[in-house]
Design an enzyme around this catalytic site. Structure first.
Site, PDB file in Angstrom:
ATOM      1  N   CYS A  80       0.821  -1.365  -0.027  1.00  0.00           N
ATOM      2  CA  CYS A  80      -0.104  -0.079   0.032  1.00  0.00           C
ATOM      3  C   CYS A  80       0.862   1.134  -0.094  1.00  0.00           C
ATOM      4  CB  CYS A  80      -0.862  -0.074   1.229  1.00  0.00           C
ATOM      5  SG  CYS A  80      -1.752   1.531   1.450  1.00  0.00           S
ATOM      6  N   CYS A  83      -0.162   3.882   2.488  1.00  0.00           N
ATOM      7  CA  CYS A  83       0.438   3.448   3.941  1.00  0.00           C
ATOM      8  C   CYS A  83       1.990   3.778   4.161  1.00  0.00           C
ATOM      9  CB  CYS A  83       0.531   1.715   4.032  1.00  0.00           C
ATOM     10  SG  CYS A  83      -1.265   1.318   3.940  1.00  0.00           S
TER      11      CYS A  83
END
Length: 322
Positions: A80, A83
Site C-alpha cells: 500500500c 500506507c
C-alpha cells in the site's frame, strides 16, 4: 478528512477479537519469543510507543492497554503506497506526543480477522481504542495538521470522559532493564502532603497535594494522594447505617448513592462502589449524572488504573454512556 467528534458512537464490538486471541495462545508465545530476541520488538522505540500487533496479542497489547492510554491502530500493508506515507508520520507523532497515545500497527495481510472485525473498507485506515471501546478515526493518508487535530480530540476525550491520561515519557527514556539516572530527591511539598495524610490532617493534605498539582498537573503520586485525602474527608462523621438506609429508600437520589459508594470503597468493597456509581450514571441525567461519573473517575484514582476492577468498571461506564 474531517476531524471526528470523539462521541464514541459506532463503537466496534471487540468480543470476537478477544475470543480469537484466547484461542491463539500458542501463536502469542511464539511471537513473544521472537520479540525478546536481540533487535526484536521489545527493544524498539522509546517506552514502546509504537508496537506491531497481531491477532494473538491484540487483547493484551491493545484492549488491556487501552484502560491506561489511548491506543491508535494503523491498518496497513506492505504493497500500500499511501500506507508508506501515513505510517512514518504516525510513528513520528507517537514519539512527539510522548505517551499521550500508543500506536499499534496491524499488517492486514497477516491479520485478516482483525481487518474484518473492524469493518475496514480500505487502507490505510486508522482506529482508536479507549477503555476497550473502538471507534474509527479516519481512512487514507491525510495532512499532518488534520491528523494532529484528531489526536488532540482523542486524548482530550480519553481524559475527560474516562480519566485516561496516558503515561508521559521523556525522549530517550530508558527501556526496562536498563540502568537509568538516579532518582531525584522527593519534592518537599509532596513529602509534607504525605506526612499530613499519615497524621490524619486531611485538610492540610488536600491543600498540599493541590499545591503540587498546580506546578505538575500530571504528578501521579500527588493525584493519588489527593483522591485518597478527599475520599477520607468525605466519609468523616458519616452515619453509615443511616446513609445506607437513605440510599436504599431513594435509589434515584445521586447524592445518597455517592455517599454509600465512598463508604463501600473505604470498607474495601471496591466492586460494590463501582457498580453503584455505574448504575447511578445509568439512572440519572444532567448534573446528577455528571457528578456520579466524576466521582467514579475519582475512585478509579484511589484504586489505581492497573487494577482489573478499574478496567472492568471503565468498560461498564463506557457501555452506559455510549
Amino acid at each position: 478528512m474531517q476531524p471526528r467528534n470523539m462521541s464514541m458512537s459506532g463503537a466496534v464490538d471487540l468480543s470476537a477479537v478477544k475470543a480469537a486471541a484466547e484461542a491463539k495462545e500458542k501463536a502469542e508465545r511464539a511471537r513473544a519469543q521472537r520479540a525478546a530476541q536481540p533487535g526484536g520488538q521489545q527493544a524498539a522505540g522509546a517506552a514502546q510507543l509504537v508496537i506491531d500487533v497481531d491477532e494473538a496479542g491484540f487483547e493484551r497489547e491493545v484492549l488491556q492497554r487501552s484502560a491506561e492510554v489511548p491506543v491508535v491502530i494503523d491498518f496497513w500493508a506492505e504493497w500500500c503506497e499511501p500506507c508508506k506515507q501515513l505510517g512514518p508520520l504516525l510513528e513520528r507523532l507517537a514519539q512527539e506526543y510522548a505517551g499521550g497515545f500508543v500506536l499499534a500497527k496491524v499488517d492486514v495481510d497477516r491479520n485478516q480477522m482483525l481487518f474484518q472485525q473492524f469493518g475496514v473498507q480500505g487502507i490505510p485506515a486508522v482506529f482508536a481504542v479507549i477503555a476497550g471501546q473502538a471507534l474509527p478515526l479516519f481512512q487514507g493518508a491525510a495532512p499532518e495538521a488534520q491528523i494532529r487535530q484528531v489526536l488532540d480530540q482523542l486524548i482530550q476525550a480519553a481524559e475527560q470522559r474516562f480519566g485516561i491520561a496516558g503515561a508521559r515519557v521523556e525522549p530517550g527514556q530508558a527501556q526496562p532493564g536498563e540502568q537509568g539516572p538516579p532518582e531525584p530527591p522527593e519534592d518537599p511539598v509532596l513529602a509534607a502532603a504525605h506526612a499530613a495524610l499519615d497524621a490524619g490532617d486531611l485538610g492540610g493534605a488536600v491543600q498540599a497535594y493541590r499545591n503540587v498539582l498546580d506546578g505538575d498537573p500530571q504528578n501521579a503520586e500527588a493525584r493519588l494522594g489527593l483522591a485518597q485525602a478527599e475520599l477520607l474527608g468525605r466519609v468523616q462523621g458519616v452515619d453509615a447505617q443511616r446513609a445506607r438506609k437513605d440510599a436504599a429508600d431513594r435509589p434515584d437520589d445521586a447524592a445518597a448513592q455517592l455517599v454509600v459508594a465512598d463508604l463501600d470503597l473505604v470498607g474495601g468493597h471496591v466492586e460494590d462502589a463501582f457498580g453503584r456509581l455505574v448504575d447511578t450514571v445509568r439512572r440519572c441525567a444532567g448534573e446528577e449524572r455528571e457528578q456520579a461519573r466524576l466521582r467514579l473517575l475519582e475512585l478509579f484514582e484511589v484504586v489505581g488504573p492497573e487494577d482489573p476492577r478499574v478496567t472492568a468498571a471503565r468498560g461498564a461506564l463506557a457501555r452506559v454512556l455510549f
